[in-house]
Structures are given as C-alpha cells and as structure tokens.
Enzyme design. Sequence first.
Site, PDB file in Angstrom:
ATOM      1  N   HIS A 131      17.649 -14.898 -24.219  1.00  0.00           N
ATOM      2  CA  HIS A 131      17.502 -13.757 -25.234  1.00  0.00           C
ATOM      3  C   HIS A 131      16.226 -13.026 -24.784  1.00  0.00           C
ATOM      4  O   HIS A 131      15.656 -11.739 -25.385  1.00  0.00           O
ATOM      5  CB  HIS A 131      17.547 -14.098 -26.247  1.00  0.00           C
ATOM      6  N   HIS A 180      12.093  -9.174 -25.409  1.00  0.00           N
ATOM      7  CA  HIS A 180      12.843  -9.809 -26.439  1.00  0.00           C
ATOM      8  C   HIS A 180      14.099  -9.173 -26.922  1.00  0.00           C
ATOM      9  O   HIS A 180      13.905  -8.255 -27.609  1.00  0.00           O
ATOM     10  CB  HIS A 180      12.024 -10.414 -27.838  1.00  0.00           C
TER      11      HIS A 180
END
Length: 176
Positions: A86, A101
Amino acid sequence: MFGFFKRKENEVIKDIAGPSGTTGLLPLNDQDFVMPIEGEIIPITEVEDPVFSEKMMGDGFAIIPTNGSVVSPVDGEIMNVFPTKHAIGIKSKQGYEILIHVGLETVNLKGEGFTALVKEGDQISKGTELLTFDLEYIKNSAPSTVTPVIFTNATNITVKKQGEVRQGDYGIVSAQ
C-alpha cells in the site's frame, strides 16, 4: 516511524550543501517531479489522519485518485515497498525521500487490491509504473482513497498546484 528509510549499520552518509544550505538535498525544480497519480490534489492538512495532516512524517500533498496506477514522480531508487504493497518509499537523485501511501488505513487490507511492479533497490525514472491498485476495492474496503505524497526528509517543499491534475504533469512541487 515506519523505518522504511533505515540506514545500514556503519553506512557513511556524505552531506551535500545545496545552494540554500539544506544539507543532503539539491534543489528540486518543476521538471524534476511529475504527478504520480491522476486525480485531485488537496493540501496535506486536509487529510483525515493526523499523522499526515499534522505533518508528523513530513510535508507534501495528497491526491484523491481517479485511477489505480502509481508512477514514479522522480528519477531515483526504490528504498522500500511495504509488504502490504500500500506504500512505497523512493529516494530521488536530489536526495529527497518520498513516501507514496495509497489510501488511509490500507495497511489493514494486507496487500489485497495492490500489485507492486518494483522492488527495493530498483533504479527508476519519472513515469516508471510502480504499483497498481483496485480503486473500487479500496473505496469499498478502506476509510479513504486519499493518497498522501510525503517528503519525509524535507520541510522546504512548495506545492504549486491544487485541484485536478493528470498523471505525469510537471510543475507540481519545487524545493530549494
């Protein structure tokens, strides 16, 4: 905090004093950084997570993505691909450490919906596709798709655009 830019034991760090006197960083101009994700740029202070909005990890901006592709914003090296895919850490050739992110609390998805296309140590150029993600899955499974782009080792970042941008656009940020 996450330890993704850990230095190796006994590693010697050479400092470079840039024109502004910023140790270890060279200027980042309009052509050195491209938009990593298509979508809408929002101020980092509007991210609904205090770790990002209060700049605890560094300064930057956030993107509300409209597609599921992340490209490298800079020429440099992949420093870290999180096991859950992620988030990615990049070090630009100017010395900037950048964290991308994807979404908020997406670590809880345990990698579901993410495909990493690079690995730690890969040399990358602006526009190199780094990862893909299933935007609909994240919309349905995480609190937010908002994607912070954080300069973890710089405080002199100027975000020059807000609103809708296309992946690969120049003139997004600069640093002196």
